[in-house]
Design a protein around this motif. Structure first.
Motif, PDB file in Angstrom:
ATOM      1  N   LEU A  74       0.838  -1.200   0.000  1.00  0.00           N
ATOM      2  CA  LEU A  74       0.000   0.000   0.000  1.00  0.00           C
ATOM      3  C   LEU A  74       0.873   1.250   0.000  1.00  0.00           C
ATOM      4  CD1 LEU A  74      -2.740   1.445   0.276  1.00  0.00           C
ATOM      5  CD2 LEU A  74      -2.536   1.171   2.762  1.00  0.00           C
ATOM      6  N   TYR A  75       1.929   1.227   0.806  1.00  0.00           N
ATOM      7  CA  TYR A  75       2.852   2.364   0.840  1.00  0.00           C
ATOM      8  C   TYR A  75       3.499   2.554  -0.529  1.00  0.00           C
ATOM      9  CZ  TYR A  75       7.036   5.084   1.913  1.00  0.00           C
ATOM     10  OH  TYR A  75       8.026   6.040   1.903  1.00  0.00           O
ATOM     11  N   GLY A  76       3.975   1.468  -1.122  1.00  0.00           N
ATOM     12  CA  GLY A  76       4.634   1.555  -2.419  1.00  0.00           C
ATOM     13  C   GLY A  76       3.709   2.067  -3.510  1.00  0.00           C
ATOM     14  N   ALA A  77       2.459   1.568  -3.535  1.00  0.00           N
ATOM     15  CA  ALA A  77       1.502   2.018  -4.545  1.00  0.00           C
ATOM     16  C   ALA A  77       1.170   3.494  -4.376  1.00  0.00           C
ATOM     17  CB  ALA A  77       0.230   1.172  -4.452  1.00  0.00           C
ATOM     18  N   THR A  78       1.023   3.926  -3.132  1.00  0.00           N
ATOM     19  CA  THR A  78       0.718   5.337  -2.870  1.00  0.00           C
ATOM     20  C   THR A  78       1.886   6.226  -3.255  1.00  0.00           C
ATOM     21  OG1 THR A  78      -0.672   4.636  -1.006  1.00  0.00           O
ATOM     22  CG2 THR A  78      -0.118   6.961  -1.134  1.00  0.00           C
ATOM     23  N   LEU A  79       3.104   5.758  -2.978  1.00  0.00           N
ATOM     24  CA  LEU A  79       4.292   6.524  -3.345  1.00  0.00           C
ATOM     25  C   LEU A  79       4.385   6.681  -4.867  1.00  0.00           C
ATOM     26  CD1 LEU A  79       6.748   7.891  -2.007  1.00  0.00           C
ATOM     27  CD2 LEU A  79       8.026   5.782  -2.417  1.00  0.00           C
ATOM     28  N   ILE A  80       4.080   5.615  -5.599  1.00  0.00           N
ATOM     29  CA  ILE A  80       4.087   5.684  -7.067  1.00  0.00           C
ATOM     30  C   ILE A  80       3.044   6.691  -7.546  1.00  0.00           C
ATOM     31  CG2 ILE A  80       3.559   4.385  -9.167  1.00  0.00           C
ATOM     32  CD1 ILE A  80       4.797   1.931  -7.775  1.00  0.00           C
ATOM     33  N   MET A  81       1.872   6.698  -6.912  1.00  0.00           N
ATOM     34  CA  MET A  81       0.836   7.663  -7.296  1.00  0.00           C
ATOM     35  C   MET A  81       1.269   9.096  -7.002  1.00  0.00           C
ATOM     36  SD  MET A  81      -2.904   5.955  -6.556  1.00  0.00           S
ATOM     37  CE  MET A  81      -2.644   5.591  -4.818  1.00  0.00           C
ATOM     38  N   LEU A  82       1.979   9.296  -5.893  1.00  0.00           N
ATOM     39  CA  LEU A  82       2.477  10.640  -5.575  1.00  0.00           C
ATOM     40  C   LEU A  82       3.481  11.114  -6.627  1.00  0.00           C
ATOM     41  CD1 LEU A  82       2.989  10.481  -1.690  1.00  0.00           C
ATOM     42  CD2 LEU A  82       1.322  11.858  -2.933  1.00  0.00           C
ATOM     43  N   ILE A  83       4.333  10.190  -7.074  1.00  0.00           N
ATOM     44  CA  ILE A  83       5.265  10.536  -8.148  1.00  0.00           C
ATOM     45  C   ILE A  83       4.488  10.836  -9.427  1.00  0.00           C
ATOM     46  CG2 ILE A  83       7.141   9.661  -9.597  1.00  0.00           C
ATOM     47  CD1 ILE A  83       8.035   7.982  -7.155  1.00  0.00           C
ATOM     48  N   GLY A  84       3.417  10.052  -9.670  1.00  0.00           N
ATOM     49  CA  GLY A  84       2.573  10.284 -10.832  1.00  0.00           C
ATOM     50  C   GLY A  84       1.895  11.642 -10.794  1.00  0.00           C
ATOM     51  N   PRO A 103      -3.832  11.113  -3.949  1.00  0.00           N
ATOM     52  CA  PRO A 103      -2.999  10.060  -3.347  1.00  0.00           C
ATOM     53  C   PRO A 103      -2.460  10.396  -1.964  1.00  0.00           C
ATOM     54  CG  PRO A 103      -2.433  10.371  -5.653  1.00  0.00           C
ATOM     55  CD  PRO A 103      -3.357  11.497  -5.280  1.00  0.00           C
ATOM     56  N   SER A 104      -2.235  11.691  -1.689  1.00  0.00           N
ATOM     57  CA  SER A 104      -1.668  12.066  -0.396  1.00  0.00           C
ATOM     58  C   SER A 104      -2.565  11.634   0.757  1.00  0.00           C
ATOM     59  CB  SER A 104      -1.431  13.572  -0.331  1.00  0.00           C
ATOM     60  OG  SER A 104      -2.629  14.289  -0.583  1.00  0.00           O
ATOM     61  N   GLU A 105      -3.880  11.516   0.516  1.00  0.00           N
ATOM     62  CA  GLU A 105      -4.784  11.077   1.578  1.00  0.00           C
ATOM     63  C   GLU A 105      -4.526   9.619   1.953  1.00  0.00           C
ATOM     64  OE1 GLU A 105      -7.023  12.612   3.474  1.00  0.00           O
ATOM     65  OE2 GLU A 105      -6.451  14.530   2.614  1.00  0.00           O
ATOM     66  N   PHE A 106      -4.202   8.779   0.957  1.00  0.00           N
ATOM     67  CA  PHE A 106      -3.914   7.376   1.242  1.00  0.00           C
ATOM     68  C   PHE A 106      -2.630   7.214   2.041  1.00  0.00           C
ATOM     69  CE2 PHE A 106      -6.562   7.031  -2.599  1.00  0.00           C
ATOM     70  CZ  PHE A 106      -7.504   6.110  -2.164  1.00  0.00           C
ATOM     71  N   LEU A 158     -15.695  14.281   8.826  1.00  0.00           N
ATOM     72  CA  LEU A 158     -17.101  13.899   8.944  1.00  0.00           C
ATOM     73  C   LEU A 158     -18.041  15.090   9.071  1.00  0.00           C
ATOM     74  CD1 LEU A 158     -16.756  10.877  11.422  1.00  0.00           C
ATOM     75  CD2 LEU A 158     -16.671  10.842   8.919  1.00  0.00           C
ATOM     76  N   VAL A 159     -17.481  16.289   9.243  1.00  0.00           N
ATOM     77  CA  VAL A 159     -18.313  17.487   9.373  1.00  0.00           C
ATOM     78  C   VAL A 159     -18.061  18.426   8.194  1.00  0.00           C
ATOM     79  CG1 VAL A 159     -18.947  19.426  10.857  1.00  0.00           C
ATOM     80  CG2 VAL A 159     -18.259  17.265  11.890  1.00  0.00           C
ATOM     81  N   SER A 160     -16.800  18.691   7.880  1.00  0.00           N
ATOM     82  CA  SER A 160     -16.474  19.510   6.711  1.00  0.00           C
ATOM     83  C   SER A 160     -16.896  18.791   5.434  1.00  0.00           C
ATOM     84  CB  SER A 160     -14.969  19.790   6.650  1.00  0.00           C
ATOM     85  OG  SER A 160     -14.550  20.580   7.733  1.00  0.00           O
ATOM     86  N   PHE A 161     -17.323  19.561   4.445  1.00  0.00           N
ATOM     87  CA  PHE A 161     -17.678  18.972   3.163  1.00  0.00           C
ATOM     88  C   PHE A 161     -16.418  18.538   2.424  1.00  0.00           C
ATOM     89  CE2 PHE A 161     -18.209  19.583  -1.451  1.00  0.00           C
ATOM     90  CZ  PHE A 161     -19.154  18.585  -1.685  1.00  0.00           C
ATOM     91  N   GLY A 162     -16.458  17.339   1.864  1.00  0.00           N
ATOM     92  CA  GLY A 162     -15.322  16.824   1.101  1.00  0.00           C
ATOM     93  C   GLY A 162     -15.115  15.352   1.366  1.00  0.00           C
ATOM     94  N   GLY A 163     -14.914  14.606   0.288  1.00  0.00           N
ATOM     95  CA  GLY A 163     -14.790  13.164   0.414  1.00  0.00           C
ATOM     96  C   GLY A 163     -13.441  12.685   0.896  1.00  0.00           C
ATOM     97  N   SER A 164     -12.380  13.496   0.749  1.00  0.00           N
ATOM     98  CA  SER A 164     -11.035  13.035   1.091  1.00  0.00           C
ATOM     99  C   SER A 164     -10.890  12.725   2.578  1.00  0.00           C
ATOM    100  CB  SER A 164      -9.998  14.089   0.678  1.00  0.00           C
ATOM    101  OG  SER A 164      -9.992  14.283  -0.712  1.00  0.00           O
ATOM    102  N   ALA A 165     -11.309  13.669   3.434  1.00  0.00           N
ATOM    103  CA  ALA A 165     -11.196  13.452   4.877  1.00  0.00           C
ATOM    104  C   ALA A 165     -12.115  12.332   5.340  1.00  0.00           C
ATOM    105  CB  ALA A 165     -11.515  14.737   5.631  1.00  0.00           C
ATOM    106  N   VAL A 166     -13.323  12.266   4.767  1.00  0.00           N
ATOM    107  CA  VAL A 166     -14.247  11.176   5.107  1.00  0.00           C
ATOM    108  C   VAL A 166     -13.614   9.840   4.763  1.00  0.00           C
ATOM    109  CG1 VAL A 166     -16.492  10.124   4.609  1.00  0.00           C
ATOM    110  CG2 VAL A 166     -16.302  12.609   4.822  1.00  0.00           C
ATOM    111  N   MET A 167     -13.032   9.746   3.571  1.00  0.00           N
ATOM    112  CA  MET A 167     -12.392   8.509   3.142  1.00  0.00           C
ATOM    113  C   MET A 167     -11.276   8.098   4.104  1.00  0.00           C
ATOM    114  SD  MET A 167     -10.089   7.799  -0.259  1.00  0.00           S
ATOM    115  CE  MET A 167      -8.761   8.811   0.436  1.00  0.00           C
ATOM    116  N   THR A 168     -10.382   9.041   4.421  1.00  0.00           N
ATOM    117  CA  THR A 168      -9.249   8.711   5.278  1.00  0.00           C
ATOM    118  C   THR A 168      -9.699   8.250   6.658  1.00  0.00           C
ATOM    119  OG1 THR A 168      -7.916  10.373   4.130  1.00  0.00           O
ATOM    120  CG2 THR A 168      -7.095   9.589   6.245  1.00  0.00           C
TER     121      THR A 168
END
Length: 375
Positions: free
Chosen positions: A77-87, A111-114, A338-348
Motif C-alpha cells: 500500500l505504501y509503495g503504490a501510494t508513493l508511485i501515485m504521488l510521483i505520478g 494520493p496524499s490522503e492514502f 465527517l463534518v467539513s464537506f469533502g470526500g477526502s477526509a471522510v475517506m481517510t
C-alpha cells in the motif's frame, strides 16, 4: 438470545456503539452543511451523505480483515501510494494553483490522503520486524526516516502543507511509540528553529501570508487575516447556546469564507454555541479514546503501533482544524473530518476506523479462541 436471533452473528460482532457514534457525528455534520447552504440539501449535504454511507460500508467490510492481511498489505500500500504521488508530479491535475490529484478514468484521486494510513501501517510493520535490542540503533532510525521523508517531500511540493504536516505527525507518533531515543524528537524542532529563515525563504507566497496572518491576524483584517477574523467573530457570536438552527448570520450572509469546509466548526458554533462545540469535541474524543483502547489491549507490537497511529491520525485532523479556526495555528487547509464537506477526509477517517475495527475484532476473536482452547 433475543439479540442474536434478531441480528446475524457476523453483524452482532461489530462495535455498534462506535458505529452509531460516528454516524451521529456525520449526521450532525449534514445538519450543519444543510444550514450552511441556506436550508438546502444541495450542493453539499446530499453529496456528503452519499459519500459517508459508501465509506461506512467500506469500513464495515474492512472490519473482517485479519491482522495478517493488514500486515501483508502495509508495504505494498505504501509503495503504490508513493508511485501515485510521483505520478501526481508528472501527470497530476492542477486546481487553484495546486497539483494534488490524479485523474483515473471517471475518478479523481488525491494520493496524499492514502499516505496517512499507509505511513502508519508501514512504520508499524517496520518496527515489528526490528528486534527489541536494535530499536535504539541507527539501523532502526534511517529506514523509517526514509519511509517518512520521501512522501512528505513529494506532498510538500504539490504544494499541500496541511497534508504534509499530517503525514509527518502520524509517522512521528509511531516512531515515538516504538521506543526510539527521545533526543531524536527533540533535535528536529531545534533544527527547524535554526533553519527557519531558509525554510521561510523557500515557501510560496500564500504560505508566507498564512504565517504572517497567524502571528498578527489584525494586520490585514480585510485581506490575509480575513478568514481568521471572521471565524473568531462567528464562534464568539454564538455564545453559550448559539443563535439557533438556520440563524447564523456570518455564514448565511457570506461573511465567513469556506464555511462549509475548513471553517465549518465556526459555522456550527455560531448556530449551536459553546454547548454544540463541546459536545462535538467530546464525541470525537470518545472515538479517539476507543481507538487508543484498541492499541492498549492489542497483543502484538504491530497492532499496538498501528492502532495508536490510526487513532492519532483522527486526533490530528480534529486538533489541527480546531486550532486553525480559533487562530491558534496557521490556516493549513486541514478539514474537520465527517463534518467539513469533502470526500477526502471522510475517506481517510473511515479507512482508519475500518482498520481499527479489524484489529479490535481480531483481539476479541483471539481472546475467545484462547479461552476455548484453555477450557
Amino acid at each position: 438470545m433475543i439479540t442474536s436471533a434478531i441480528i446475524p452473528r457476523p453483524l452482532a460482532k461489530l462495535p455498534w456503539r462506535l458505529i452509531f457514534l460516528v454516524a451521529g457525528i456525520a449526521a450532525f455534520g449534514l445538519i450543519v452543511l444543510y444550514s450552511a447552504a441556506g436550508g438546502s440539501m444541495r450542493p453539499w449535504a446530499m453529496k456528503q451523505a452519499i459519500i459517508f454511507v459508501a465509506f461506512l460500508g467500506i469500513a464495515i467490510s474492512m472490519s473482517w480483515l485479519s491482522e495478517s492481511t493488514i500486515k501483508a498489505i502495509a508495504f505494498p500500500l505504501y509503495g503504490a501510494t508513493l508511485i501515485m504521488l510521483i505520478g501526481v508530479e508528472a501527470l497530476g491535475f492542477v486546481s487553484k494553483g495546486a497539483q494534488r490529484w490524479l485523474d483515473i478514468g471517471p475518478i479523481r484521486l488525491q494520493p496524499s490522503e492514502f499516505m496517512k494510513p499507509a505511513i502508519v501501517l508501514s512504520l508499524a510493520r517496520f518496527y515489528e520486524l526490528v528486534p527489541a535490542a536494535e530499536i535504539r540503533k541507527w539501523r532502526a532510525v534511517w529506514p523509517a526516516l526514509l519511509l517518512l521523508g520521501v512522501p512528505a517531500a513529494l506532498i510538500l511540493v504539490q504544494p499541500d502543507l496541511g497534508t504534509c504536516i499530517m503525514v509527518l505527525l502520524c509517522g512521528v507518533t509511531v516512531m515515538f511509540l516504538a521506543g526510539l531515543p527521545w533526543w531524536l524528537f527533540a533535535a528536529p524542532p531545534v533544527a527547524v528553529g535554526v533553519a527557519a529563515p531558509v525554510i521561510y525563504g523557500m515557501m510560496h507566497g500564500y504560505q508566507k501570508k498564512r504565517i504572517a496572518t497567524f502571528l498578527d491576524p489584525e494586520s490585514d483584517p480585510l485581506g490575509a487575516g480575513y478568514h481568521i477574523a471572521q471565524s473568531k467573530i462567528a464562534i464568539g457570536s454564538g455564545g453559550i447556546w448559539g443563535k439557533g438552527f438556520l440563524h447564523g448570520s456570518q455564514s448565511h450572509l457570506q461573511y465567513l469564507p469556506e464555511g462549509h469546509t475548513d471553517f465549518v466548526f465556526a459555522t456550527m458554533s455560531e448556530e449551536w454555541g459553546l454547548v454544540g462545540g463541546v459536545l462535538l469535541i467530546f464525541a470525537f474524543a470518545a472515538v479517539i479514546r476507543w481507538g487508543m483502547r484498541v492499541s492498549q489491549t492489542a497483543r502484538t507490537r504491530f497492532a499496538q503501533l498501528a492502532a495508536a497511529g490510526l487513532s492519532a491520525t483522527i486526533f490530528f485532523y480534529v486538533a489541527i482544524n480546531l486550532m486553525m479556526v480559533m487562530g491558534l495555528a496557521p490556516v493549513v487547509g486541514v478539514p474537520l473530518p465527517l463534518v467539513s464537506f469533502g470526500g477526502s477526509a471522510v475517506m481517510t477517517v473511515m479507512l482508519c476506523l475500518g482498520l481499527l475495527m479489524a484489529l479490535e475484532r481480531q483481539q476479541r476473536t483471539g481472546s475467545r479462541s484462547s479461552f476455548e482452547i484453555s477450557g
